[in-house]
Design an enzyme around this catalytic site. Structure first.
Site, short mmCIF file in Angstrom:
data_model
loop_
_atom_site.label_atom_id
_atom_site.label_comp_id
_atom_site.label_asym_id
_atom_site.label_seq_id
_atom_site.Cartn_x
_atom_site.Cartn_y
_atom_site.Cartn_z
CD GLU B 868 48.49 40.61 30.64
OE1 GLU B 868 47.61 39.87 31.07
OE2 GLU B 868 49.33 41.00 29.97
CB ILE B 869 49.07 44.38 37.83
CG1 ILE B 869 48.98 43.98 39.38
CG2 ILE B 869 49.17 45.66 37.38
CD1 ILE B 869 48.88 42.57 39.72
#
Lengths: 908, 908
Positions: B868-869
């Site tokens: 996700e980052i």
């Protein structure tokens, strides 16, 4: 359904399957690994061999519930590919192991399993392995397969080089001739399983394809009172059920009856309407989405029948109270007479002559190709119906079915697929009109795959002859006269039954110089399997009868059978029963070559016979014609392509016998001045849109279509030749306004025999002399063919791999014909094993071939045909050898143990 | 239909085809060459690339009427196979080129065509080639693909050795760690096209399989008055048409609504019954034999609708006269508040503070995986319905659909196939219940393949936030307070809409040490595409808004944005908006590493800006949690097999992100004392019959399921350890009565946030700092991302190829998110190109990754998540760079040229 993980050729597959499905079906229909073929479908042929966790299995009977999770499966695709052939595949190519090629993937997988476990097998161990694993080959007689395994093993052991397996073009670049083992063009496709047969192509039709199933008669003779498809139509997956009402034409196959035939030749329905004439007759066609759905619906069609007496043999059909099977046509519907030389009656009446006479019954022999009958079809963008099948006579079959379907000439095209053997049964249309009817009725691509029971029960068979031959000789052993009388049981459909009957007057006693002959043959309609062509067609039956009687005559004369034959065979100037001079007088030469082998064999038989096992030696001589009866012609076209390749375009159908090599070898020979690399030559699959080449039957193709190819190529040479002696390229030809396509037509001036059997039916013949050695177990009657020597004169030879294969395979079929093969009992004989299929240990490993290469006037570069001769000579030699071993004459083939035993008993 | 001869991978094929059929369909559905994938199906992605006569073509739009006779076709199967990999395939493996793997065969075929014509391309020529040929990759950001081509070319030119492409295990045998480029277990299957995805497996179902087509709504909001299937049922090939009446359960997907949600979460029908809620809603299912027949019948189903006003945005759905989309539930159905620290109102009222405030609208972003949604199912031998799909939450989805289908727990199993990318949309069930309904109604295996329009129009999207953020800082630039207010447009179905809304209070301003925060988020029901998970889920939207406002605040403060961030990011002891201390305080370290690059970039932008093209530099910081909200746990099992292999059995779903490597890498690390060769470790595809591992979402899998694997392996070590320090073999364990299977459970003590947004929602976080450089063309507004530096702290690293791929690919998606991707216009945005899919030249070749490896307390061997980052940080950096270049703030993404142009105009 269940899910399993399996590893196929090293790749993990997640499969979703019905546990009752066979591994073969999974591989073919779900994983699309079409190299695994389905032959018999019941574990009797090994075409479906794959290796599961190191063990050879017959995947057609290996149900998925048995398959362990994470099983490692090796199929032909995992053994090698066209650009990365395995050593076994290379060896298979070198030894001509792939003939029709349908058994080939299974054999190669089987051989891999053998060599994995035994890297240095003896020949006998190889043969035992194939026997034990039921690897069945119908084409090759197993000898080249054993050769291939032995040499592959040697290479794999490091004792020979891979390069030794690879073909090397000779320095002068020729590929034509007795010394040529140029591999046939389809060999790579066959050894890798990448050549697609009809059943494979069917699975590659567009997704809207329909699978057909037949509603077939389960009685042999009946009136049809009604066909109710209503319940079946409602079953899952059913798209349509087609009956005779859906057929737009006259619903009849045109059997091309002779004018003298009492029937009109149009008695065979595409789909039965008023009557059932034989077991298996097609009454309706179900078109559905899957095999299972189609079969289920076929079972649900209700047919209301009035069962009639079934005439399953000549005596029954000829009985005075027998009704006409085809009302209006007598069951005895054709007669052929023979009259050569002076009347025979006075000769037989002369007290100075020695007479032998006997009555022999031949078998209703099943062809037993590895690939069951199959066809598919569709409507093309021009609105034409295209039918792909195992037709070995595309133009012929088109004529036979066009009117029945109600199509015009431009709306039907027939194409022959690569075929897993026909051996003649596909000289008759089988499924072509049926599939066409379904395609027309549904508008969708349709395919019909027979299972092996259907193959056995609902394709044509070799028709039995019930024949009596008398021969009279003077005291010196010279044959003076012959009388023949025979009935032909041609089943319910007359197509080619008249032609077959004519063969009797052409080949009974054909090898001998017999001045006076009288004879008569009759064609009889019965309710047993319809008669179709089969290698040796008529010559097989005729020469069995006459060669047994000739042998009996030698015995009566107390002359050695070799001496008797040597004295009587045609020498220059002698004529055959049709009054025609021979195109090669090689019998004496062949007999001389056989003589020392014959004498040694006699000595050996005597030495090795025991009280329980008797050995014997038999001889036979014979011939067969190359061509259709009478005048014949063929056409071909040579096309220079933009890329420099040359396409030899013909309709030479390839049963597996080698049309590919026939075309390429002949063209390459004809184009010698052009110095074309053989790989630049391409052949075509037979198609009614190609030049009319005539059917691939009667061993005519190498002569007739080979001749047409020669002419086409010679025309091309003339058309493209430049002043400097070289030839125009495609671009140069186009620039010069020269044609790039050259037609060739070749015709022979034959004359069909007249009503008395006189004429010149063939312009090229094949001749053979066979020596057979057998062992008979006295307690059981079981007979084994131990050794065969077969001398042939088939003219000049195109390719050695092809003729060796044809002859070995033909001799193997002759052994089966003599000893085991039959289709008399509709139930018992519906399988390969039931039909007496010869496996590897049934065929001797030593079948010696002797070639006597006399060029033929009418053959291209002197070549004749080859396919039929091994089915015309070896089997009487075997029957005569049984007599030699036991003193008993078997008078009906196959010479099953019970029959041999009975003959031995009767002798005493 | 027509017949053609083509040569596929060197083998001649006789094909029978509809001329309008695409080459891709021929290859896949007729020739079963499944390595050629169909992605977009309209020539926009290159997954279907094959080479025809030397030319690269997109086979999905290449109709067979164009295909020349005798065409030479090369597919991925002809390039290399698992046991004979091509150099390009080896290079692809080495560089981690295959992530989900669905584009891989097309890229490799494309690369082959490139290198055939240009053996020594520059990186830019490679990127141009992929751009020109529309080779689309959604996973990798193209960088490793260019790397792979460049190195393969070198080897093919003979300038490097093939061995350099092959993985070598280090001396100590480890495969875990930042230095490990151990290739993922599925790599070989992906580069050879032999790994089977859902659409491939569907074509390997038994022949009685049914193809499904949906009858879908073509309006966005309506009452259903009637569904008439009678005409459609009679069309060819139709087996059954399934409507809501055939569904035995309550026909609802269980959206697992929060207790505080005003709806019950059961508003989404499996098949619409009373209402249509959005465009594309499924109203009926046609089960037929072919795609064409299914589609034709779907068109023929008549649906009688009363069309209602469609609320396609938040303002429309919130309007006072708007009716309730789900009667009884208000369109604003959920609220989440946030209160951290002291009240913010007095702070904002203080005259000494500097305040920035802005309102930003985020996009309804389409996931655009290469593989469109697909599923298949069947009833197994135990009577259970088995559904295979792209589910990334098999156990979760089972709970969500079980009741709707009316099945009991033991009668439904879900399995995830290899997937061609989901990026989160498959956190929601899409087709599982639909296919199950069809399987139950028909009793036959069924499959449903979406085309790309269906993929775009009828799967969940990233939900837009309409958000306002205010920040107040003191004069030194220290942030004192933040206020947030936002609406979430979650489309018509609430499932996870409440959860998504909570993400707003977790991640707005999350990187900063902000003592006082007040906020409120609201979830709104609309008639636009339903909201589903997407990488960065909520964090993406939240941090875009807060990072733009933070940037604005720095400007207002006249502080350099880097300085502003360095001053305000969380340092040890600081808490996030939920009052939770951070598990790694690495922002300052990362900012320090970025600083010299930032300064150089600023200098470069100034130097290279021209009057027409302005360059700019932007920064952003951010974080995201690894896990589900609150307490979380996962399970795994390590199984010692009889053959010495060890199966790591989990339900870790693999979107393509690398569950295979995640499981194997973690297990290998955990089993270090056993010294297991990595190839002895096996992973499983997710299955509800495996241990409950929870969904593969929220970057939780490496942490949670990795943790469970660690525990299972440690239990195995304990269980099998012998006194001499070695380990029992399988046979020894069985003999000793020891278990061979070891379970592992791993839980974390999270606390979901309370009604005021306070708690410890995640026990592991990821952190990132991004520097973006852009060029804006002033005349058009067209913005290009020139260079990205992305520093991350994701804990310890399992495998470098995986994390590089996740980050490069994530940054590429962030660029698309910032600049081009949208699904707002149902028609215009229904294709890849329409949806703004980034191609190779849209992504810079220089995305620099900086790793800061701080071990995580709750991560196995210190590992965190990663996925996700990159969707939480780079896109605001790009928006801030646009401002830096132009002085204009774009307040709605994507920053399409028109929007940038308008912002520039408004600025003046």
């Amino acid at each position: 359904m269940i899910q399993k993980t399996i590893i196929v050729n090293g790749v993990a597959h997640n499969i979703f399957v019905d546990q009752e499905t066979s591994l073969a079906k999974l591989l073919r229909e779900q994983l699309h690994l079409l190299g695994t073929k389905i032959g018999c479908g019941e574990g009797q042929c090994g075409a479906c061999n794959v290796i599961v966790d190191g063990k050879l299995v017959r995947s057609c009977v290996y149900k998925l519930k048995r398959l362990p999770d994470n099983a490692q499966i090796l199929t032909i695709e995992g053994i090698g590919s066209p650009d990365n052939l395995h050593v076994i595949q290379k060896s298979w190519i070198k030894h001509g192991g792939a003939q029709c090629g349908y058994c080939t993937p299974g054999f190669i997988v089987s051989s891999k399993a053998l060599l994995d476990s035994n890297p240095d097998p003896t020949r006998d161990q190889v043969r035992d392995w194939f026997q034990k694993n039921r690897n069945a080959c119908r084409c090759t007689g197993y000898i080249p397969l054993t050769d291939a395994v032995i040499e592959a093993a040697k290479v794999l052991r490091g004792e020979a080089k891979v390069e030794d397996l690879e073909y090397k073009l000779p320095h002068d670049g020729h590929i034509w001739g007795l010394d040529s083992k140029y591999p046939r063009p389809t060999a790579v496709g066959k050894v890798t399983g990448t050549l697609k047969y009809g059943g494979d192509l069917s699975l590659e039709l567009p997704p809207n394809r329909l699978r057909l199933a037949l509603v077939q008669a389960k009685v042999s003779h009946a009136n049809i009172k009604g066909i109710d498809t209503s319940a079946a139509e409602k079953l899952p997956g059913v798209f349509k059920i087609v009956t005779h009402k859906d057929i737009k034409g006259n619903n009849r196959i045109n059997g091309l009856a002779f004018p003298s035939n009492k029937g009109d030749g149009k008695e065979r329905p595409i789909l039965c309407d008023t009557k059932v004439f034989q077991y298996g007759d097609a009454i309706a066609i179900v078109a559905a989405d899957t095999e299972e759905h189609a079969n289920a619906a076929a079972e649900a069609v209700k047919v209301d029948l009035e069962v009639l007496p079934a005439y399953l043999s000549i005596p029954e059909a000829k009985a005075p109270d027998a009704i006409e099977i085809h009302p209006g046509t007598p069951n005895h519907y054709f007669t052929q007479k023979l009259a050569k030389g002076e009347d025979t009656a006075p000769i037989f009446a002369n007290n100075d002559v020695v007479i032998a006479e006997d009555s022999i019954i031949t078998s209703r022999t099943p062809h037993m190709p590895l690939e069951p009958d199959c066809a598919f079809g569709y409507i093309n963008d021009d609105g034409a119906v295209i039918i792909h099948s195992k037709s070995i006579g595309v133009h012929l079959h088109k004529v036979m079915i066009l009117e029945g379907l109600g199509l015009t000439d431009d709306k039907l095209h027939l194409v022959s697929n690569p075929m897993g053997g026909t051996f003649g049964y596909k000289f008759s249309p089988t499924n072509e009109a049926i599939v066409a009817a379904a395609v027309i009725a549904t508008g969708r691509p349709c395919y019909l795959l027979f299972n092996y029971h259907q193959q056995m029960q609902y394709t044509g068979k070799r028709s039995p002859f019930y024949g009596t031959v008398r021969m009279a000789a003077d005291k010196t052993g010279k044959i003076l006269a012959m009388e023949t009388d025979y009935d032909v049981d041609h089943g319910p459909y007359c197509e080619f039954g008249d032609l077959l009957t004519v063969r009797g007057v052409q080949f009974m006693g054909a090898a001998y110089d017999i001045p006076s002959i009288r004879g008569e043959g009759r064609t009889i309609c019965t309710n047993h399997a319809w008669g179709s062509a089969f290698r040796g067609y008529g010559g097989t039956q005729a020469q069995l009868i006459s060669e047994i009687v000739a042998d009996e005559l030698a015995v009566k004369l107390n002359i050695d059978p070799w001496e008797f034959r040597y004295k009587n065979v045609c020498r220059p100037g002698a004529t055959n029963p049709n009054g025609q001079i021979l195109d090669s007088y090689s019998y004496t030469e062949m007999l001389e070559a056989i003589k020392p082998k014959y004498e040694a064999a006699l000595k050996k038989a005597k030495a090795e016979s025991t009280p329980t096992h008797k050995k014997g030696v038999g001889l036979a001589v014979g011939s067969y014609g190359c061509g259709l009866d009478g005048a014949d012609s063929s056409n071909a076209r040579a096309e220079l392509n933009p890329d420099g390749t040359i396409t030899i375009c013909t309709a030479w159908e390839d049963h597996g016998q080698g049309a590919d090599m026939g075309a390429i070898g002949t063209a390459h020979r004809a184009l010698t001045p052009m110095k074309v690399a053989p790989e630049r030559l391409k052949f075509t699959w037979a198609d009614t849109r190609n030049p009319v080449s005539g059917p691939a039957g009667g061993s005519r193709s190498q002569v007739m279509t080979g001749g047409a190819i020669r002419v086409a190529c010679e025309n091309m040479l003339s058309g493209l030749k430049k002043n400097d002696g070289t030839y125009l390229t495609y671009d140069e030809a186009v620039a010069a306004g020269k044609p790039t396509k050259y037609d060739g037509t070749f015709s022979v001036p034959g004359e069909a025999v007249n009503e008395l059997g006189q004429g010149k039916p063939f312009m090229v013949y094949m001749y053979g002399v066979c020596l057979a050695e057998v062992t008979v177990e006295l307690a059981t009657g079981k007979t084994t063919a131990d050794n065969i020597v077969f001398a042939v004169d088939i003219g000049k030879i195109n390719n050695r791999l092809i003729v060796d294969g044809q002859l070995w395979g033909g001799v193997a079929q002759a052994i089966g014909l003599a000893l085991s093969e039959d289709f008399e009992d509709i139930e018992k004989h519906k399988t390969m094993v039931g039909g007496g299929f010869p496996y590897s240990k049934d065929i001797p490993d030593n079948i010696e071939l002797l070639y006597f290469e006399h060029p033929r006037e009418f053959g291209p570069f002197g070549a004749g045909g080859v396919g039929e001769i091994p089915l015309c000579v070896p089997h009487p030699a075997i029957l005569n050898a049984i007599y030699n071993a036991t003193g008993a004459r078997v008078k009906r083939i196959p010479a099953l143990p019970a029959r041999v035993l009975e003959a031995i008993k009767n002798k005493d």
